[in-house]
Design a protein around this motif. Structure first.
Motif, short mmCIF file in Angstrom:
data_model
loop_
_atom_site.label_atom_id
_atom_site.label_comp_id
_atom_site.label_asym_id
_atom_site.label_seq_id
_atom_site.Cartn_x
_atom_site.Cartn_y
_atom_site.Cartn_z
N ALA A 74 0.83 -1.20 0.00
CA ALA A 74 0.00 0.00 0.00
C ALA A 74 0.87 1.26 0.00
CB ALA A 74 -0.93 0.01 1.21
N PRO A 75 0.64 2.18 -0.94
CA PRO A 75 1.49 3.36 -1.03
C PRO A 75 1.21 4.40 0.06
CG PRO A 75 -0.25 3.48 -2.67
CD PRO A 75 -0.36 2.13 -2.02
N LEU A 123 -6.44 -1.08 1.13
CA LEU A 123 -6.89 -2.45 0.96
C LEU A 123 -6.97 -2.81 -0.52
CD1 LEU A 123 -7.95 -5.05 2.28
CD2 LEU A 123 -10.25 -4.03 2.24
N ALA A 124 -7.41 -1.88 -1.35
CA ALA A 124 -7.50 -2.15 -2.79
C ALA A 124 -6.13 -2.45 -3.38
CB ALA A 124 -8.13 -0.95 -3.49
N ALA A 125 -5.11 -1.72 -2.93
CA ALA A 125 -3.75 -1.98 -3.41
C ALA A 125 -3.30 -3.38 -3.00
CB ALA A 125 -2.79 -0.93 -2.88
N ASP A 126 -3.62 -3.77 -1.79
CA ASP A 126 -3.25 -5.09 -1.28
C ASP A 126 -3.95 -6.20 -2.07
OD1 ASP A 126 -2.14 -7.05 0.45
OD2 ASP A 126 -3.99 -7.06 1.62
N LEU A 127 -5.25 -6.01 -2.35
CA LEU A 127 -6.04 -7.03 -3.02
C LEU A 127 -5.83 -7.03 -4.54
CD1 LEU A 127 -9.46 -6.54 -1.17
CD2 LEU A 127 -7.75 -8.31 -0.75
N ARG A 128 -5.13 -6.02 -5.04
CA ARG A 128 -5.02 -5.80 -6.49
C ARG A 128 -6.42 -5.75 -7.09
NH1 ARG A 128 0.88 -7.16 -7.91
NH2 ARG A 128 0.32 -5.80 -9.65
N ALA A 129 -7.28 -4.99 -6.46
CA ALA A 129 -8.67 -4.88 -6.87
C ALA A 129 -8.79 -4.17 -8.21
CB ALA A 129 -9.45 -4.10 -5.81
N THR A 130 -9.89 -4.41 -8.90
CA THR A 130 -10.13 -3.72 -10.16
C THR A 130 -10.55 -2.27 -9.88
OG1 THR A 130 -12.50 -4.21 -10.28
CG2 THR A 130 -10.97 -5.88 -11.15
N GLY A 131 -10.42 -1.44 -10.91
CA GLY A 131 -10.83 -0.06 -10.77
C GLY A 131 -12.31 0.09 -10.48
N PRO A 132 -13.20 -0.60 -11.21
CA PRO A 132 -14.62 -0.47 -10.93
C PRO A 132 -14.99 -0.90 -9.52
CG PRO A 132 -14.31 -1.38 -13.12
CD PRO A 132 -12.95 -1.34 -12.48
N ASP A 133 -14.39 -1.98 -9.02
CA ASP A 133 -14.69 -2.42 -7.65
C ASP A 133 -14.18 -1.40 -6.63
OD1 ASP A 133 -16.09 -4.71 -8.21
OD2 ASP A 133 -14.39 -6.06 -7.97
N VAL A 434 -4.27 9.47 -11.62
CA VAL A 434 -4.77 8.40 -10.75
C VAL A 434 -6.25 8.57 -10.50
CG1 VAL A 434 -4.65 7.41 -8.44
CG2 VAL A 434 -2.53 7.95 -9.67
N ALA A 435 -6.67 9.78 -10.14
CA ALA A 435 -8.07 10.02 -9.83
C ALA A 435 -8.96 9.82 -11.05
CB ALA A 435 -8.25 11.44 -9.29
N THR A 436 -8.48 10.22 -12.21
CA THR A 436 -9.27 10.09 -13.44
C THR A 436 -9.29 8.66 -13.95
OG1 THR A 436 -8.71 12.35 -14.07
CG2 THR A 436 -9.52 10.91 -15.81
N GLY A 437 -8.15 8.00 -13.87
CA GLY A 437 -8.04 6.68 -14.47
C GLY A 437 -8.44 5.51 -13.59
N VAL A 444 -5.59 -1.81 -9.54
CA VAL A 444 -5.30 -0.44 -9.07
C VAL A 444 -3.91 -0.31 -8.45
CG1 VAL A 444 -7.74 0.05 -8.68
CG2 VAL A 444 -6.35 -0.79 -6.78
N ARG A 445 -3.27 -1.40 -8.09
CA ARG A 445 -2.00 -1.28 -7.36
C ARG A 445 -0.94 -0.49 -8.14
NH1 ARG A 445 1.49 -6.30 -5.04
NH2 ARG A 445 -0.40 -6.63 -3.77
N PRO A 446 -0.65 -0.84 -9.39
CA PRO A 446 0.39 -0.07 -10.10
C PRO A 446 0.02 1.40 -10.24
CG PRO A 446 -0.08 -2.13 -11.26
CD PRO A 446 -1.14 -1.96 -10.21
N LEU A 447 -1.25 1.69 -10.44
CA LEU A 447 -1.66 3.08 -10.58
C LEU A 447 -1.46 3.84 -9.28
CD1 LEU A 447 -3.03 5.09 -12.59
CD2 LEU A 447 -5.20 4.47 -11.51
N LEU A 448 -1.92 3.27 -8.16
CA LEU A 448 -1.78 3.95 -6.87
C LEU A 448 -0.31 4.12 -6.48
CD1 LEU A 448 -4.67 2.21 -4.88
CD2 LEU A 448 -4.61 4.58 -5.67
N GLN A 449 0.52 3.15 -6.86
CA GLN A 449 1.94 3.24 -6.49
C GLN A 449 2.68 4.32 -7.27
OE1 GLN A 449 3.54 -0.77 -6.65
NE2 GLN A 449 2.74 -1.26 -4.62
#
Length: 452
Positions: A74-75, A123-133, A434-437, A444-449
Protein backbone atom coordinates in the motif's frame (compact mmCIF):
# COMPACT_ATOMS: atom_id res chain seq x y z
CA UNK A 1 -24.68 10.95 31.00
CA UNK A 2 -25.56 7.80 29.10
CA UNK A 3 -29.13 7.67 27.79
CA UNK A 4 -30.70 4.19 27.95
CA UNK A 5 -31.33 2.67 24.52
CA UNK A 6 -34.85 1.49 23.89
CA UNK A 7 -35.60 -1.80 22.20
CA UNK A 8 -37.39 0.09 19.43
CA UNK A 9 -34.35 2.31 18.76
CA UNK A 10 -32.06 -0.71 18.60
CA UNK A 11 -34.48 -2.50 16.27
CA UNK A 12 -34.69 0.54 13.99
CA UNK A 13 -30.91 0.76 13.82
CA UNK A 14 -30.56 -2.94 13.08
CA UNK A 15 -33.20 -2.90 10.34
CA UNK A 16 -31.84 0.26 8.72
CA UNK A 17 -28.33 -1.19 8.78
CA UNK A 18 -29.64 -4.33 7.05
CA UNK A 19 -31.13 -2.21 4.28
CA UNK A 20 -27.95 -0.17 3.97
CA UNK A 21 -25.85 -3.35 3.86
CA UNK A 22 -27.96 -4.79 1.04
CA UNK A 23 -27.62 -1.57 -0.95
CA UNK A 24 -23.86 -1.45 -0.43
CA UNK A 25 -23.33 -5.10 -1.31
CA UNK A 26 -25.17 -4.70 -4.59
CA UNK A 27 -23.77 -1.37 -5.71
CA UNK A 28 -21.70 -1.39 -8.90
CA UNK A 29 -19.76 1.59 -10.23
CA UNK A 30 -21.91 1.53 -13.36
CA UNK A 31 -25.00 2.04 -11.16
CA UNK A 32 -23.75 5.41 -9.91
CA UNK A 33 -25.16 8.38 -11.89
CA UNK A 34 -22.65 10.14 -14.11
CA UNK A 35 -22.63 13.36 -12.11
CA UNK A 36 -22.06 11.47 -8.85
CA UNK A 37 -19.26 9.49 -10.53
CA UNK A 38 -17.65 12.74 -11.62
CA UNK A 39 -17.96 14.19 -8.13
CA UNK A 40 -16.40 11.05 -6.62
CA UNK A 41 -13.45 11.40 -8.97
CA UNK A 42 -13.11 15.03 -7.90
CA UNK A 43 -13.22 14.03 -4.20
CA UNK A 44 -10.51 11.47 -4.94
CA UNK A 45 -8.41 14.06 -6.81
CA UNK A 46 -8.65 16.52 -3.94
CA UNK A 47 -8.07 13.88 -1.25
CA UNK A 48 -4.98 12.40 -2.90
CA UNK A 49 -3.47 15.81 -3.57
CA UNK A 50 -4.05 16.99 -0.03
CA UNK A 51 -2.62 13.71 1.30
CA UNK A 52 0.60 14.30 -0.65
CA UNK A 53 0.75 17.84 0.72
CA UNK A 54 0.23 16.62 4.27
CA UNK A 55 2.85 13.92 3.81
CA UNK A 56 5.45 16.55 2.93
CA UNK A 57 5.05 18.38 6.25
CA UNK A 58 7.86 17.95 8.76
CA UNK A 59 5.46 16.67 11.42
CA UNK A 60 4.16 13.92 9.13
CA UNK A 61 7.65 12.91 8.02
CA UNK A 62 8.68 12.62 11.66
CA UNK A 63 5.60 10.50 12.36
CA UNK A 64 6.42 8.08 9.54
CA UNK A 65 10.00 7.80 10.79
CA UNK A 66 8.86 7.09 14.35
CA UNK A 67 6.30 4.56 13.11
CA UNK A 68 8.98 2.50 11.33
CA UNK A 69 6.40 0.95 8.99
CA UNK A 70 7.20 -2.39 7.41
CA UNK A 71 7.32 -2.72 3.63
CA UNK A 72 4.08 -3.69 1.95
CA UNK A 73 1.79 -3.17 -1.05
CA UNK A 74 0.00 0.00 0.00
CA UNK A 75 1.49 3.36 -1.03
CA UNK A 76 2.15 6.33 1.23
CA UNK A 77 1.51 9.13 -1.29
CA UNK A 78 4.19 11.76 -1.08
CA UNK A 79 6.35 9.73 1.30
CA UNK A 80 8.34 7.77 -1.26
CA UNK A 81 7.49 4.27 -0.11
CA UNK A 82 4.87 1.55 0.32
CA UNK A 83 3.87 -0.20 3.52
CA UNK A 84 1.29 -2.50 5.09
CA UNK A 85 -2.44 -1.93 4.70
CA UNK A 86 -2.97 -0.86 8.30
CA UNK A 87 0.02 1.48 8.42
CA UNK A 88 -1.00 3.10 5.12
CA UNK A 89 -4.61 3.52 6.23
CA UNK A 90 -3.56 5.22 9.47
CA UNK A 91 -0.71 7.35 8.18
CA UNK A 92 -2.48 8.48 5.01
CA UNK A 93 -5.56 9.48 7.00
CA UNK A 94 -3.41 11.59 9.32
CA UNK A 95 -1.69 13.21 6.34
CA UNK A 96 -5.03 13.91 4.68
CA UNK A 97 -6.37 15.92 7.63
CA UNK A 98 -3.10 17.43 8.85
CA UNK A 99 -3.59 20.82 7.17
CA UNK A 100 -7.40 21.06 7.49
CA UNK A 101 -7.80 20.89 3.72
CA UNK A 102 -9.81 17.67 3.41
CA UNK A 103 -13.21 17.73 1.70
CA UNK A 104 -16.23 17.90 4.00
CA UNK A 105 -20.03 17.76 4.18
CA UNK A 106 -22.20 20.23 6.09
CA UNK A 107 -25.21 17.90 6.33
CA UNK A 108 -23.08 15.05 7.67
CA UNK A 109 -21.48 17.59 10.01
CA UNK A 110 -17.93 16.47 9.29
CA UNK A 111 -15.72 14.70 6.77
CA UNK A 112 -17.18 11.49 5.28
CA UNK A 113 -14.32 10.94 2.83
CA UNK A 114 -11.39 11.16 5.22
CA UNK A 115 -13.04 8.64 7.55
CA UNK A 116 -12.65 5.76 5.10
CA UNK A 117 -11.08 6.53 1.72
CA UNK A 118 -7.48 5.89 2.91
CA UNK A 119 -8.46 2.45 4.22
CA UNK A 120 -10.29 1.51 1.02
CA UNK A 121 -7.36 2.57 -1.16
CA UNK A 122 -4.82 0.73 0.99
CA UNK A 123 -6.89 -2.45 0.96
CA UNK A 124 -7.50 -2.15 -2.79
CA UNK A 125 -3.75 -1.98 -3.41
CA UNK A 126 -3.25 -5.09 -1.28
CA UNK A 127 -6.04 -7.03 -3.02
CA UNK A 128 -5.02 -5.80 -6.49
CA UNK A 129 -8.67 -4.88 -6.87
CA UNK A 130 -10.13 -3.72 -10.16
CA UNK A 131 -10.83 -0.06 -10.77
CA UNK A 132 -14.62 -0.47 -10.93
CA UNK A 133 -14.69 -2.42 -7.65
CA UNK A 134 -12.45 0.12 -5.94
CA UNK A 135 -14.51 3.05 -7.23
CA UNK A 136 -17.72 1.39 -6.02
CA UNK A 137 -16.15 0.79 -2.60
CA UNK A 138 -15.09 4.46 -2.39
CA UNK A 139 -18.66 5.55 -3.11
CA UNK A 140 -20.01 3.11 -0.52
CA UNK A 141 -17.55 4.37 2.09
CA UNK A 142 -18.50 7.99 1.44
CA UNK A 143 -22.26 7.49 1.25
CA UNK A 144 -22.53 5.28 4.34
CA UNK A 145 -20.34 7.63 6.38
CA UNK A 146 -22.40 10.65 5.29
CA UNK A 147 -25.64 8.91 6.21
CA UNK A 148 -24.32 7.99 9.64
CA UNK A 149 -23.22 11.61 10.03
CA UNK A 150 -26.75 12.77 9.25
CA UNK A 151 -28.16 10.20 11.68
CA UNK A 152 -25.88 11.17 14.58
CA UNK A 153 -26.14 14.30 16.71
CA UNK A 154 -23.07 14.71 18.88
CA UNK A 155 -23.31 16.88 22.00
CA UNK A 156 -21.73 20.34 22.18
CA UNK A 157 -18.00 20.02 22.72
CA UNK A 158 -17.63 16.74 20.80
CA UNK A 159 -15.46 16.56 17.69
CA UNK A 160 -16.79 14.49 14.75
CA UNK A 161 -13.46 12.93 13.73
CA UNK A 162 -13.42 9.17 14.25
CA UNK A 163 -17.00 8.68 15.45
CA UNK A 164 -19.91 8.17 13.03
CA UNK A 165 -17.59 7.82 10.03
CA UNK A 166 -16.11 4.47 11.11
CA UNK A 167 -19.25 2.79 9.76
CA UNK A 168 -18.43 4.17 6.32
CA UNK A 169 -14.86 2.91 6.44
CA UNK A 170 -16.17 -0.52 7.41
CA UNK A 171 -18.72 -0.50 4.60
CA UNK A 172 -16.19 0.49 1.93
CA UNK A 173 -13.68 -2.16 2.99
CA UNK A 174 -16.39 -4.83 3.25
CA UNK A 175 -17.66 -3.95 -0.24
CA UNK A 176 -14.10 -4.35 -1.54
CA UNK A 177 -13.89 -7.77 0.12
CA UNK A 178 -17.06 -8.79 -1.74
CA UNK A 179 -19.11 -9.59 1.35
CA UNK A 180 -22.79 -10.51 1.18
CA UNK A 181 -25.60 -8.20 2.28
CA UNK A 182 -25.53 -9.74 5.75
CA UNK A 183 -21.77 -9.41 5.88
CA UNK A 184 -21.91 -5.76 4.87
CA UNK A 185 -24.52 -5.07 7.52
CA UNK A 186 -22.42 -6.82 10.16
CA UNK A 187 -19.35 -4.82 9.15
CA UNK A 188 -21.27 -1.52 9.24
CA UNK A 189 -22.74 -2.35 12.65
CA UNK A 190 -19.32 -3.30 14.01
CA UNK A 191 -17.86 -0.06 12.67
CA UNK A 192 -20.64 1.84 14.42
CA UNK A 193 -19.50 0.15 17.64
CA UNK A 194 -15.90 1.40 17.29
CA UNK A 195 -16.20 5.20 17.57
CA UNK A 196 -13.75 7.59 19.17
CA UNK A 197 -15.12 9.99 21.77
CA UNK A 198 -13.08 13.07 20.88
CA UNK A 199 -13.26 16.51 22.47
CA UNK A 200 -13.35 19.61 20.27
CA UNK A 201 -11.11 21.24 22.87
CA UNK A 202 -8.25 19.06 21.64
CA UNK A 203 -8.41 20.75 18.24
CA UNK A 204 -8.71 24.21 19.79
CA UNK A 205 -5.67 23.42 21.93
CA UNK A 206 -3.71 22.34 18.86
CA UNK A 207 -3.40 18.74 20.03
CA UNK A 208 -2.63 16.43 17.05
CA UNK A 209 -4.57 13.63 18.71
CA UNK A 210 -7.34 15.06 16.51
CA UNK A 211 -5.46 13.73 13.46
CA UNK A 212 -5.07 10.35 15.14
CA UNK A 213 -8.85 9.99 15.39
CA UNK A 214 -9.03 9.78 11.60
CA UNK A 215 -6.25 7.22 11.54
CA UNK A 216 -8.21 5.21 14.10
CA UNK A 217 -11.38 5.45 12.00
CA UNK A 218 -9.69 3.98 8.95
CA UNK A 219 -7.99 1.14 10.83
CA UNK A 220 -11.18 0.38 12.76
CA UNK A 221 -13.02 0.17 9.46
CA UNK A 222 -10.55 -2.47 8.30
CA UNK A 223 -11.01 -4.34 11.57
CA UNK A 224 -14.80 -4.31 11.26
CA UNK A 225 -14.71 -5.53 7.65
CA UNK A 226 -12.29 -8.33 8.49
CA UNK A 227 -14.37 -9.42 11.45
CA UNK A 228 -17.38 -9.62 9.15
CA UNK A 229 -15.35 -11.51 6.55
CA UNK A 230 -14.37 -14.02 9.22
CA UNK A 231 -18.01 -14.47 10.20
CA UNK A 232 -17.51 -13.25 13.76
CA UNK A 233 -19.39 -9.93 13.42
CA UNK A 234 -23.13 -9.40 13.91
CA UNK A 235 -25.65 -6.68 13.22
CA UNK A 236 -27.39 -5.94 16.51
CA UNK A 237 -28.24 -2.26 16.04
CA UNK A 238 -25.12 -1.14 17.89
CA UNK A 239 -25.33 2.44 16.59
CA UNK A 240 -28.42 3.12 18.71
CA UNK A 241 -26.41 2.70 21.90
CA UNK A 242 -22.89 3.71 20.80
CA UNK A 243 -23.45 6.76 18.62
CA UNK A 244 -26.75 7.29 20.40
CA UNK A 245 -26.96 6.79 24.13
CA UNK A 246 -23.22 6.98 24.89
CA UNK A 247 -21.91 9.63 22.46
CA UNK A 248 -25.03 11.59 21.55
CA UNK A 249 -28.36 10.84 19.93
CA UNK A 250 -29.05 8.63 16.93
CA UNK A 251 -32.00 8.54 14.52
CA UNK A 252 -31.87 5.57 12.16
CA UNK A 253 -34.19 7.11 9.56
CA UNK A 254 -31.46 9.06 7.69
CA UNK A 255 -29.57 5.82 7.04
CA UNK A 256 -32.06 4.81 4.37
CA UNK A 257 -33.78 8.08 3.40
CA UNK A 258 -33.74 8.48 -0.40
CA UNK A 259 -31.30 5.59 -0.64
CA UNK A 260 -30.24 5.16 -4.25
CA UNK A 261 -31.67 8.51 -5.34
CA UNK A 262 -29.82 11.04 -3.17
CA UNK A 263 -26.05 10.78 -3.53
CA UNK A 264 -24.41 12.64 -0.67
CA UNK A 265 -21.10 12.87 -2.50
CA UNK A 266 -22.78 15.53 -4.65
CA UNK A 267 -23.38 17.81 -1.66
CA UNK A 268 -19.96 18.22 -0.03
CA UNK A 269 -17.53 21.10 -0.06
CA UNK A 270 -13.91 21.60 -1.05
CA UNK A 271 -11.56 23.90 0.82
CA UNK A 272 -9.48 26.74 -0.52
CA UNK A 273 -8.34 27.84 2.96
CA UNK A 274 -6.12 25.70 5.21
CA UNK A 275 -8.26 26.04 8.32
CA UNK A 276 -11.37 24.67 10.03
CA UNK A 277 -14.40 24.94 7.74
CA UNK A 278 -16.21 27.12 10.30
CA UNK A 279 -13.63 29.84 9.59
CA UNK A 280 -13.99 29.75 5.79
CA UNK A 281 -16.95 32.13 5.39
CA UNK A 282 -15.05 34.56 7.60
CA UNK A 283 -11.95 34.34 5.40
CA UNK A 284 -14.10 34.78 2.28
CA UNK A 285 -15.75 37.88 3.75
CA UNK A 286 -12.42 39.41 4.82
CA UNK A 287 -10.92 38.79 1.38
CA UNK A 288 -13.96 40.40 -0.25
CA UNK A 289 -13.51 43.48 1.96
CA UNK A 290 -9.74 43.67 1.64
CA UNK A 291 -9.58 45.93 -1.47
CA UNK A 292 -11.50 48.71 0.31
CA UNK A 293 -9.49 48.56 3.54
CA UNK A 294 -6.30 50.49 4.34
CA UNK A 295 -3.05 48.91 3.26
CA UNK A 296 -1.67 49.28 6.77
CA UNK A 297 -3.51 46.72 8.92
CA UNK A 298 -2.38 48.68 11.96
CA UNK A 299 -5.12 51.15 11.08
CA UNK A 300 -7.81 48.49 11.60
CA UNK A 301 -9.48 49.17 14.94
CA UNK A 302 -11.68 46.08 15.21
CA UNK A 303 -12.91 43.09 13.27
CA UNK A 304 -16.31 41.85 14.44
CA UNK A 305 -17.16 38.33 13.31
CA UNK A 306 -20.76 37.18 13.66
CA UNK A 307 -21.23 33.48 13.10
CA UNK A 308 -23.37 30.48 13.99
CA UNK A 309 -23.16 28.51 17.22
CA UNK A 310 -21.05 25.74 15.67
CA UNK A 311 -18.22 28.22 15.21
CA UNK A 312 -18.58 30.00 18.53
CA UNK A 313 -15.73 28.17 20.27
CA UNK A 314 -13.16 29.15 17.63
CA UNK A 315 -12.65 32.54 19.29
CA UNK A 316 -9.15 32.22 20.74
CA UNK A 317 -6.92 35.18 19.91
CA UNK A 318 -3.66 33.36 20.67
CA UNK A 319 -2.17 30.09 19.42
CA UNK A 320 0.98 28.09 20.11
CA UNK A 321 0.94 25.62 17.21
CA UNK A 322 -0.16 25.27 13.61
CA UNK A 323 -3.25 23.22 14.50
CA UNK A 324 -4.35 25.74 17.14
CA UNK A 325 -4.03 28.49 14.52
CA UNK A 326 -6.15 26.51 12.06
CA UNK A 327 -8.92 26.44 14.67
CA UNK A 328 -8.75 30.14 15.55
CA UNK A 329 -11.16 32.46 13.72
CA UNK A 330 -9.15 35.52 14.86
CA UNK A 331 -5.99 34.00 13.32
CA UNK A 332 -7.76 33.21 10.06
CA UNK A 333 -9.35 36.66 9.80
CA UNK A 334 -6.06 38.39 10.55
CA UNK A 335 -4.03 36.16 8.22
CA UNK A 336 -6.51 36.71 5.38
CA UNK A 337 -6.23 40.48 5.79
CA UNK A 338 -2.43 40.53 6.19
CA UNK A 339 -1.48 37.97 3.54
CA UNK A 340 -4.42 38.03 1.15
CA UNK A 341 -4.94 34.27 1.47
CA UNK A 342 -5.05 31.49 4.08
CA UNK A 343 -2.91 28.88 2.36
CA UNK A 344 -0.89 26.22 4.18
CA UNK A 345 2.16 28.47 4.39
CA UNK A 346 0.52 31.13 6.60
CA UNK A 347 0.16 28.68 9.52
CA UNK A 348 3.74 27.37 9.26
CA UNK A 349 6.58 28.73 11.32
CA UNK A 350 7.69 31.49 11.36
CA UNK A 351 4.88 33.03 9.30
CA UNK A 352 2.12 32.29 11.82
CA UNK A 353 4.02 34.36 14.40
CA UNK A 354 4.04 37.46 12.18
CA UNK A 355 3.56 40.37 14.64
CA UNK A 356 1.02 41.96 12.31
CA UNK A 357 -1.16 38.86 12.45
CA UNK A 358 -0.89 38.48 16.23
CA UNK A 359 -1.65 42.14 16.88
CA UNK A 360 -4.60 42.16 14.50
CA UNK A 361 -6.00 38.89 15.87
CA UNK A 362 -6.16 40.49 19.31
CA UNK A 363 -8.63 43.00 17.84
CA UNK A 364 -11.00 40.31 16.50
CA UNK A 365 -14.25 39.63 18.36
CA UNK A 366 -16.33 36.53 17.63
CA UNK A 367 -20.06 36.51 18.45
CA UNK A 368 -22.96 34.18 17.75
CA UNK A 369 -25.79 35.77 15.76
CA UNK A 370 -29.24 34.23 16.24
CA UNK A 371 -30.29 34.98 12.66
CA UNK A 372 -27.26 33.14 11.29
CA UNK A 373 -27.84 30.23 13.67
CA UNK A 374 -31.39 29.88 12.37
CA UNK A 375 -30.08 29.23 8.86
CA UNK A 376 -28.25 26.02 9.82
CA UNK A 377 -27.73 23.40 8.39
CA UNK A 378 -28.35 24.63 4.84
CA UNK A 379 -26.16 27.67 5.37
CA UNK A 380 -23.04 28.19 7.44
CA UNK A 381 -23.06 31.93 7.20
CA UNK A 382 -20.78 34.62 8.59
CA UNK A 383 -21.03 38.38 8.82
CA UNK A 384 -17.82 40.39 9.14
CA UNK A 385 -17.57 44.08 10.05
CA UNK A 386 -14.17 45.79 9.87
CA UNK A 387 -13.90 49.17 11.58
CA UNK A 388 -11.14 51.46 10.41
CA UNK A 389 -10.72 55.24 10.26
CA UNK A 390 -14.15 55.85 11.68
CA UNK A 391 -15.84 53.73 8.98
CA UNK A 392 -17.48 50.31 9.15
CA UNK A 393 -16.97 47.95 6.21
CA UNK A 394 -19.33 44.97 6.20
CA UNK A 395 -19.75 41.74 4.26
CA UNK A 396 -22.00 38.72 4.78
CA UNK A 397 -21.60 35.36 3.04
CA UNK A 398 -24.08 32.44 3.25
CA UNK A 399 -21.63 29.57 2.75
CA UNK A 400 -17.93 29.28 2.05
CA UNK A 401 -16.68 29.33 -1.51
CA UNK A 402 -16.30 25.66 -2.46
CA UNK A 403 -19.64 24.54 -1.04
CA UNK A 404 -21.60 22.50 -3.59
CA UNK A 405 -24.54 24.88 -3.15
CA UNK A 406 -22.50 28.09 -3.20
CA UNK A 407 -19.70 28.72 -5.72
CA UNK A 408 -18.72 25.04 -6.11
CA UNK A 409 -15.16 24.34 -7.20
CA UNK A 410 -14.57 22.69 -10.57
CA UNK A 411 -11.83 20.23 -11.47
CA UNK A 412 -9.82 23.13 -12.87
CA UNK A 413 -10.25 25.00 -9.58
CA UNK A 414 -9.07 22.03 -7.50
CA UNK A 415 -6.12 21.45 -9.81
CA UNK A 416 -5.23 25.13 -9.54
CA UNK A 417 -5.23 24.96 -5.75
CA UNK A 418 -3.12 21.79 -5.75
CA UNK A 419 -0.68 23.39 -8.18
CA UNK A 420 -0.29 26.39 -5.89
CA UNK A 421 0.13 24.30 -2.74
CA UNK A 422 2.35 21.54 -4.13
CA UNK A 423 4.35 23.67 -6.59
CA UNK A 424 5.12 20.42 -8.42
CA UNK A 425 3.53 19.96 -11.84
CA UNK A 426 4.62 16.33 -12.16
CA UNK A 427 2.97 15.35 -8.89
CA UNK A 428 -0.23 17.22 -9.69
CA UNK A 429 -0.36 15.46 -13.07
CA UNK A 430 0.15 12.07 -11.40
CA UNK A 431 -2.61 12.75 -8.87
CA UNK A 432 -4.95 13.82 -11.68
CA UNK A 433 -4.12 10.71 -13.72
CA UNK A 434 -4.77 8.40 -10.75
CA UNK A 435 -8.07 10.02 -9.83
CA UNK A 436 -9.27 10.09 -13.44
CA UNK A 437 -8.04 6.68 -14.47
CA UNK A 438 -8.72 4.58 -11.35
CA UNK A 439 -12.31 3.53 -12.18
CA UNK A 440 -11.24 1.87 -15.43
CA UNK A 441 -8.03 -0.04 -14.65
CA UNK A 442 -7.92 -3.83 -14.20
CA UNK A 443 -5.54 -3.59 -11.20
CA UNK A 444 -5.30 -0.44 -9.07
CA UNK A 445 -2.00 -1.28 -7.36
CA UNK A 446 0.39 -0.07 -10.10
CA UNK A 447 -1.66 3.08 -10.58
CA UNK A 448 -1.78 3.95 -6.87
CA UNK A 449 1.94 3.24 -6.49
CA UNK A 450 2.65 6.04 -8.96
CA UNK A 451 1.97 8.42 -6.06
CA UNK A 452 4.91 7.38 -3.91
Amino acid sequence: MTVPTTAAAQRDAREATDVLGAWAAGLEWADVPADAQERMRLVLLDSLGVTVLGARQAEQRALVTAWRPADGPAPLPGAGRCTTVEAAAWLNAAALVRLELDEGHKFAKGHPGAHGLPAVLALAADLRATGPDTAAALVVAYEVAARFGRATSLPPGAHPHGSWGVAGAAAGCARLLGLSSAGLAAAIDTGAGLPVAGSFASALDGNPVRDAWMGASNVSGLVAARMASAGVARNTGTAASSLGGVLGTFDAAPLTAELGTRWDVRHGYFKRHASCSFTHPVADAVLALRPELPGDVGEVEEILVETHSLGAALDRTTWDSRLAALFSTPFVAAAALVHGHVGPDVSAQPVRDDPRVRELAARVTVRVAADLDARLPHERAARVTVRSGGRAHGCEVPNPIGDAAHHPLSEADVLGLLSDWLADDATVAAVRDVATGLPAVPDVRPLLQRLV
